[in-house]
Design an enzyme around this catalytic site. Sequence first.
Site, PDB file in Angstrom:
ATOM      1  N   LYS A 220      18.476  61.972  -3.176  1.00  0.00           N
ATOM      2  CA  LYS A 220      19.595  62.544  -2.427  1.00  0.00           C
ATOM      3  C   LYS A 220      19.043  63.376  -1.275  1.00  0.00           C
ATOM      4  CE  LYS A 220      23.082  62.783  -6.083  1.00  0.00           C
ATOM      5  NZ  LYS A 220      23.986  61.780  -5.520  1.00  0.00           N
TER       6      LYS A 220
ATOM      7  N   ARG B 294      26.680  54.891 -13.799  1.00  0.00           N
ATOM      8  CA  ARG B 294      27.217  53.637 -14.352  1.00  0.00           C
ATOM      9  C   ARG B 294      26.188  52.948 -15.237  1.00  0.00           C
ATOM     10  NH1 ARG B 294      28.131  51.631  -8.305  1.00  0.00           N
ATOM     11  NH2 ARG B 294      28.555  53.844  -8.207  1.00  0.00           N
TER      12      ARG B 294
ATOM     13  N   ASP C 259      21.096  65.328 -11.350  1.00  0.00           N
ATOM     14  CA  ASP C 259      20.981  64.045 -10.655  1.00  0.00           C
ATOM     15  C   ASP C 259      20.330  64.281  -9.290  1.00  0.00           C
ATOM     16  OD1 ASP C 259      21.265  61.562  -9.500  1.00  0.00           O
ATOM     17  OD2 ASP C 259      23.458  61.678  -9.295  1.00  0.00           O
TER      18      ASP C 259
ATOM     19  N   LYS D  17      30.028  60.931 -18.942  1.00  0.00           N
ATOM     20  CA  LYS D  17      28.740  60.875 -18.234  1.00  0.00           C
ATOM     21  C   LYS D  17      28.078  62.245 -18.336  1.00  0.00           C
ATOM     22  CE  LYS D  17      26.828  60.598 -13.501  1.00  0.00           C
ATOM     23  NZ  LYS D  17      27.034  60.171 -12.105  1.00  0.00           N
TER      24      LYS D  17
ATOM     25  N   ASP E 158      20.270  56.042  -7.364  1.00  0.00           N
ATOM     26  CA  ASP E 158      21.266  57.122  -7.361  1.00  0.00           C
ATOM     27  C   ASP E 158      22.609  56.664  -7.950  1.00  0.00           C
ATOM     28  OD1 ASP E 158      22.227  59.649  -6.957  1.00  0.00           O
ATOM     29  OD2 ASP E 158      22.565  59.416  -4.794  1.00  0.00           O
TER      30      ASP E 158
ATOM     31  N   ASP F 216      26.888  67.124 -12.800  1.00  0.00           N
ATOM     32  CA  ASP F 216      26.984  65.688 -13.069  1.00  0.00           C
ATOM     33  C   ASP F 216      27.094  65.380 -14.570  1.00  0.00           C
ATOM     34  OD1 ASP F 216      27.326  63.317 -11.740  1.00  0.00           O
ATOM     35  OD2 ASP F 216      25.193  62.803 -11.663  1.00  0.00           O
TER      36      ASP F 216
ATOM     37  N   GLU G  19      23.210  55.961 -10.865  1.00  0.00           N
ATOM     38  CA  GLU G  19      22.652  56.017 -12.220  1.00  0.00           C
ATOM     39  C   GLU G  19      23.709  56.189 -13.296  1.00  0.00           C
ATOM     40  OE1 GLU G  19      23.014  58.636 -10.391  1.00  0.00           O
ATOM     41  OE2 GLU G  19      23.967  59.946 -11.851  1.00  0.00           O
TER      42      GLU G  19
HETATM   43  N1  BES Z   1      26.742  61.977  -9.295  1.00  0.00           N
HETATM   44  C1  BES Z   1      26.885  61.184  -8.147  1.00  0.00           C
HETATM   45  C2  BES Z   1      28.303  61.204  -7.576  1.00  0.00           C
HETATM   46  C3  BES Z   1      28.727  62.510  -6.970  1.00  0.00           C
HETATM   47  C4  BES Z   1      28.445  62.785  -5.639  1.00  0.00           C
HETATM   48  C5  BES Z   1      29.434  63.431  -7.701  1.00  0.00           C
HETATM   49  C6  BES Z   1      28.848  63.982  -5.087  1.00  0.00           C
HETATM   50  C7  BES Z   1      29.842  64.631  -7.156  1.00  0.00           C
HETATM   51  C8  BES Z   1      29.544  64.905  -5.845  1.00  0.00           C
HETATM   52  C9  BES Z   1      26.520  59.735  -8.456  1.00  0.00           C
HETATM   53  O1  BES Z   1      25.515  59.566  -9.377  1.00  0.00           O
HETATM   54  C10 BES Z   1      26.042  59.120  -7.189  1.00  0.00           C
HETATM   55  O2  BES Z   1      25.039  59.542  -6.701  1.00  0.00           O
HETATM   56  N2  BES Z   1      26.790  58.137  -6.688  1.00  0.00           N
HETATM   57  C11 BES Z   1      26.455  57.494  -5.481  1.00  0.00           C
HETATM   58  C12 BES Z   1      26.653  56.008  -5.679  1.00  0.00           C
HETATM   59  C13 BES Z   1      26.106  55.183  -4.552  1.00  0.00           C
HETATM   60  C14 BES Z   1      24.600  55.232  -4.533  1.00  0.00           C
HETATM   61  C15 BES Z   1      26.600  53.767  -4.738  1.00  0.00           C
HETATM   62  C16 BES Z   1      27.361  58.030  -4.380  1.00  0.00           C
HETATM   63  O3  BES Z   1      28.537  58.276  -4.653  1.00  0.00           O
HETATM   64  O4  BES Z   1      26.882  58.237  -3.279  1.00  0.00           O
HETATM   65 ZN    ZN Z   2      25.298  61.051 -10.768  1.00  0.00          ZN
HETATM   66 MN    MN Z   3      23.593  59.638  -8.521  1.00  0.00          MN
END
Ligand code: BES
Ligand code: ZN
Ligand code: MN
Length: 509
Positions: free
Chosen positions: A285, A360, A278, A273, A356, A297, A358
Amino acid sequence: MLLPQLKPLHITNNSQPNNQTPDLAIIIIDEQDIEKGQIKSKNILSLDNEMNGTISNLIGLGDFEGKWLQTSTSLVLNQKSAKRVLLVGAGNKLNYMPARSRQIGIKCAEISLSLKANTIFFHCSSQLCNTKELIAQCQIGFNMGMYKYPNSNMKEETKLELEKPIHLNFINTVQNFEKSLDETKHLEDSINFCRLLQDSPPNVATPKFVAHQALEQAKKLGLKVDIWGAEKLREKGFNAMLAVSSGSANEPQFVVIEYSPEKYNKSIAFVGKGLTMDTGGYSVKTPSTSQEGMKYDMSGAAVTLSSILAIAKLKLPVKVYAIAALCENMIDAHSYRVGDVITSLSGKTIEILNTDAEGRVVLSDALYFAAKELKPDYIVEFSTLTGAMITTFGHVGAGVFAFHPELEKIIMTAADSTGERAYPLPIWDEIIDDIKGSISDIINIGNTRGSAGSMVGAAFLNEFTNNIPFAHIDIAGVANDNHSIGYIRKQSSGYGVQLVTEIARILAK
Ligand code: BES
Ligand code: ZN
Ligand code: MN
């Protein structure tokens, strides 16, 4: 734009001191080497003799017992074997050795830097550095401890100081250690490259920048590299990846590097990824502090792009692809929306219920491409996919979602030998059902919202792998910010480079 330069480190093995006394002698001491303030180990006693009793005098003071990461330093009385001596305790916990050896190396680098030592003799008398594998981890740790992403406003005089190389000489009795030194150097170079990419700020490390850096390195090794920009991605039907990058002024880049040795039995694609930033998109966020660190990210991509360099230099007989799906998740009038339905490269439709989630979405195209076009024997994918992973394993280990028992075993064996903590997690049918769509084939977050976040992400990814043995490794917790595994700074970790290389090594057998 170039990646910054790191302080050069020259490592040798049992080389004799030239006429100059080394600045520092490091001695790693197990708890059992000391009893009631007396040295028990023959090796250390003979060093003590050479140093006119400096070590025994230091230990006699009573504040150093060889406990885990305890340290003590002294001037060497006769200034012969070294100017200064540093004792580092290795404790008595001998489980999980590779990670402990690495942590010792990190500690030694930290102190060597503070003592401004440029020539260092590292005496491997502890059980944590008595095999070539463990010395390799000390060496990697030392390299990791020396790593520092430079301040871009570096003053001239600090630049000069940075360029002065450090000489590290391992004093040991291990057979055939020369070869191991060279092999470890390749790993270190990949780890450094990975970390520089990770730590570069998002206005520097754009998708194009990262792709270009990888191309430069891969070209030097004669590897085959394909880089596709927006136009080519549109033509090929990478609609999911394009949807995520649609709000960004920086064009997405899809990178495929191929290492194909003359002889091999197995092939594997490592997919990463690569979100160079992000923001969350319209599902932004908030508070904005949760955007801090989102330059990391792209860590999955940094891992795959840098590991293939080590694999190629090691000339492992296994065919390897490194894939990076690089883009940004930004907000503007063109951004993808909550409610959008996208037809991914696989033909499966995805309803976006949270912009968010994104990673996947981007990976769905990358994985499908790998499975359908490259048809490797295995696909292993690395991503900072879910915040829930940090809740699960903190900043200490990664979650391994393998949809294939044999592949899971390979990954766990690799993780055990590199000492990068990883742990298998399940993928349950109930969770697979949770991402079924109503107006699309699949939705990008679970119907139950929020719950089992990491497993939902894994289940989503598996929909795009065309039944090729697949594992998803969630590195959200370990990609950066991991003091808890012994790193000095709150920056990148390079976690995964050793793991990928070790997986390739296992497949090459
Ligand atoms: N890049 C983030 C995951 C992440 C969060 C990595 C904090 C490192 C530290 C990912 O894209 C994300 O935002 N995931 C969301 C998914 C949710 C919206 C289902 C998450 O984990 O909150
Ligand atoms: Zn992300
Ligand atoms: Mn995200």
